[in-house]
Design a protein around this motif. Sequence first.
Motif, PDB file in Angstrom:
ATOM      1  N   UNK A  81      48.120  54.574  38.346  1.00  0.00           N
ATOM      2  CA  UNK A  81      47.412  55.652  37.365  1.00  0.00           C
ATOM      3  C   UNK A  81      46.830  56.759  38.488  1.00  0.00           C
ATOM      4  N   UNK A  82      46.805  56.583  39.716  1.00  0.00           N
ATOM      5  CA  UNK A  82      46.051  57.383  40.586  1.00  0.00           C
ATOM      6  C   UNK A  82      44.535  57.503  40.265  1.00  0.00           C
ATOM      7  N   UNK A  83      43.633  58.534  40.709  1.00  0.00           N
ATOM      8  CA  UNK A  83      42.387  58.612  40.261  1.00  0.00           C
ATOM      9  C   UNK A  83      41.862  59.965  40.304  1.00  0.00           C
ATOM     10  N   UNK A  84      41.290  60.313  39.053  1.00  0.00           N
ATOM     11  CA  UNK A  84      40.760  61.561  38.996  1.00  0.00           C
ATOM     12  C   UNK A  84      39.216  61.788  39.301  1.00  0.00           C
ATOM     13  N   UNK A  85      38.621  60.835  39.940  1.00  0.00           N
ATOM     14  CA  UNK A  85      37.472  61.212  40.730  1.00  0.00           C
ATOM     15  C   UNK A  85      37.517  60.859  41.965  1.00  0.00           C
ATOM     16  N   UNK A  86      36.096  60.926  42.544  1.00  0.00           N
ATOM     17  CA  UNK A  86      35.946  60.373  44.031  1.00  0.00           C
ATOM     18  C   UNK A  86      36.294  58.894  44.098  1.00  0.00           C
ATOM     19  N   UNK A  87      37.208  58.507  45.275  1.00  0.00           N
ATOM     20  CA  UNK A  87      37.350  57.213  45.511  1.00  0.00           C
ATOM     21  C   UNK A  87      36.237  56.381  45.459  1.00  0.00           C
ATOM     22  N   UNK A  88      35.602  56.577  46.358  1.00  0.00           N
ATOM     23  CA  UNK A  88      34.284  55.901  46.679  1.00  0.00           C
ATOM     24  C   UNK A  88      33.629  55.488  45.536  1.00  0.00           C
ATOM     25  N   UNK A  89      33.255  56.480  44.841  1.00  0.00           N
ATOM     26  CA  UNK A  89      32.615  56.423  43.646  1.00  0.00           C
ATOM     27  C   UNK A  89      33.146  55.499  42.633  1.00  0.00           C
ATOM     28  N   UNK A  90      34.652  55.619  42.412  1.00  0.00           N
ATOM     29  CA  UNK A  90      35.369  54.729  41.698  1.00  0.00           C
ATOM     30  C   UNK A  90      35.214  53.262  42.051  1.00  0.00           C
ATOM     31  N   UNK A  91      35.393  53.030  43.251  1.00  0.00           N
ATOM     32  CA  UNK A  91      35.452  51.727  43.750  1.00  0.00           C
ATOM     33  C   UNK A  91      34.193  51.010  43.800  1.00  0.00           C
ATOM     34  N   UNK A  92      33.030  51.703  44.244  1.00  0.00           N
ATOM     35  CA  UNK A  92      31.852  51.013  44.061  1.00  0.00           C
ATOM     36  C   UNK A  92      31.497  50.779  42.404  1.00  0.00           C
ATOM     37  N   UNK A  93      31.963  51.885  41.540  1.00  0.00           N
ATOM     38  CA  UNK A  93      31.293  51.583  40.098  1.00  0.00           C
ATOM     39  C   UNK A  93      32.373  50.403  39.711  1.00  0.00           C
ATOM     40  N   UNK A  94      33.573  50.178  40.083  1.00  0.00           N
ATOM     41  CA  UNK A  94      34.263  48.953  39.484  1.00  0.00           C
ATOM     42  C   UNK A  94      33.705  47.728  40.150  1.00  0.00           C
ATOM     43  N   UNK A  95      33.378  47.718  41.396  1.00  0.00           N
ATOM     44  CA  UNK A  95      32.697  46.409  42.112  1.00  0.00           C
ATOM     45  C   UNK A  95      31.271  46.238  41.272  1.00  0.00           C
ATOM     46  N   UNK A  96      30.671  47.184  40.850  1.00  0.00           N
ATOM     47  CA  UNK A  96      29.325  47.117  40.146  1.00  0.00           C
ATOM     48  C   UNK A  96      29.590  46.537  38.825  1.00  0.00           C
ATOM     49  N   UNK A  97      30.623  47.057  38.050  1.00  0.00           N
ATOM     50  CA  UNK A  97      30.666  46.403  36.701  1.00  0.00           C
ATOM     51  C   UNK A  97      31.531  45.283  36.925  1.00  0.00           C
ATOM     52  N   UNK A  98      32.039  44.722  37.787  1.00  0.00           N
ATOM     53  CA  UNK A  98      32.758  43.530  38.296  1.00  0.00           C
ATOM     54  C   UNK A  98      31.647  42.377  38.479  1.00  0.00           C
ATOM     55  N   UNK A 128      39.138  27.756  35.417  1.00  0.00           N
ATOM     56  CA  UNK A 128      38.526  28.631  34.106  1.00  0.00           C
ATOM     57  C   UNK A 128      37.202  29.558  34.924  1.00  0.00           C
ATOM     58  N   UNK A 129      36.992  29.570  36.135  1.00  0.00           N
ATOM     59  CA  UNK A 129      35.935  30.282  36.558  1.00  0.00           C
ATOM     60  C   UNK A 129      36.288  31.649  37.124  1.00  0.00           C
ATOM     61  N   UNK A 130      36.131  32.715  36.791  1.00  0.00           N
ATOM     62  CA  UNK A 130      36.554  33.999  37.043  1.00  0.00           C
ATOM     63  C   UNK A 130      36.049  34.276  38.624  1.00  0.00           C
ATOM     64  N   UNK A 131      37.241  35.003  39.267  1.00  0.00           N
ATOM     65  CA  UNK A 131      37.111  35.283  40.655  1.00  0.00           C
ATOM     66  C   UNK A 131      36.798  36.648  40.718  1.00  0.00           C
ATOM     67  N   UNK A 132      36.164  37.288  41.678  1.00  0.00           N
ATOM     68  CA  UNK A 132      35.700  38.730  42.048  1.00  0.00           C
ATOM     69  C   UNK A 132      37.129  39.547  42.129  1.00  0.00           C
ATOM     70  N   UNK A 133      37.268  40.748  41.499  1.00  0.00           N
ATOM     71  CA  UNK A 133      38.272  41.811  41.578  1.00  0.00           C
ATOM     72  C   UNK A 133      38.286  41.875  43.258  1.00  0.00           C
ATOM     73  N   UNK A 134      39.437  42.202  43.857  1.00  0.00           N
ATOM     74  CA  UNK A 134      39.677  42.658  45.108  1.00  0.00           C
ATOM     75  C   UNK A 134      40.120  44.126  45.308  1.00  0.00           C
ATOM     76  N   UNK A 135      40.034  44.713  46.318  1.00  0.00           N
ATOM     77  CA  UNK A 135      40.266  45.892  46.759  1.00  0.00           C
ATOM     78  C   UNK A 135      41.807  46.210  46.486  1.00  0.00           C
ATOM     79  N   UNK A 136      42.738  45.041  46.603  1.00  0.00           N
ATOM     80  CA  UNK A 136      44.138  44.913  46.212  1.00  0.00           C
ATOM     81  C   UNK A 136      44.298  45.142  44.638  1.00  0.00           C
TER      82      UNK A 136
END
Length: 78
Positions: free
Chosen positions: A51-68, A34-42
């Motif tokens: 879905x693809x990505x409509x914005x710059x990939x680096x910005x997208x990935x860093x934003x997802x990790x920040x939200x996570x 019941x303990x959530x694990x980090x999201x991964x690059x996979x």
Amino acid sequence: MGLKAPEPIKPSFTASYILGAFNIISRSRRYIEAIPLDLSLQDIQAYFQVYGCDIETVVFVESIFALDDKFLKDARKS
């Protein structure tokens, strides 16, 4: 009190896109006892494949990790 309510903020395309993607990517989250694990690059890569990505990939990935990071911090407080 004579104060006017502020105008609601209209979210940007980028913010809306990232938040929507985070909700989808989070569905693949794994848990241990019941303990959530980090999201991964996979997890993010699996999203890209569908879905693809409509914005710059680096910005997208860093934003997802920040939200996570925020999600995990809040989840661990509970």
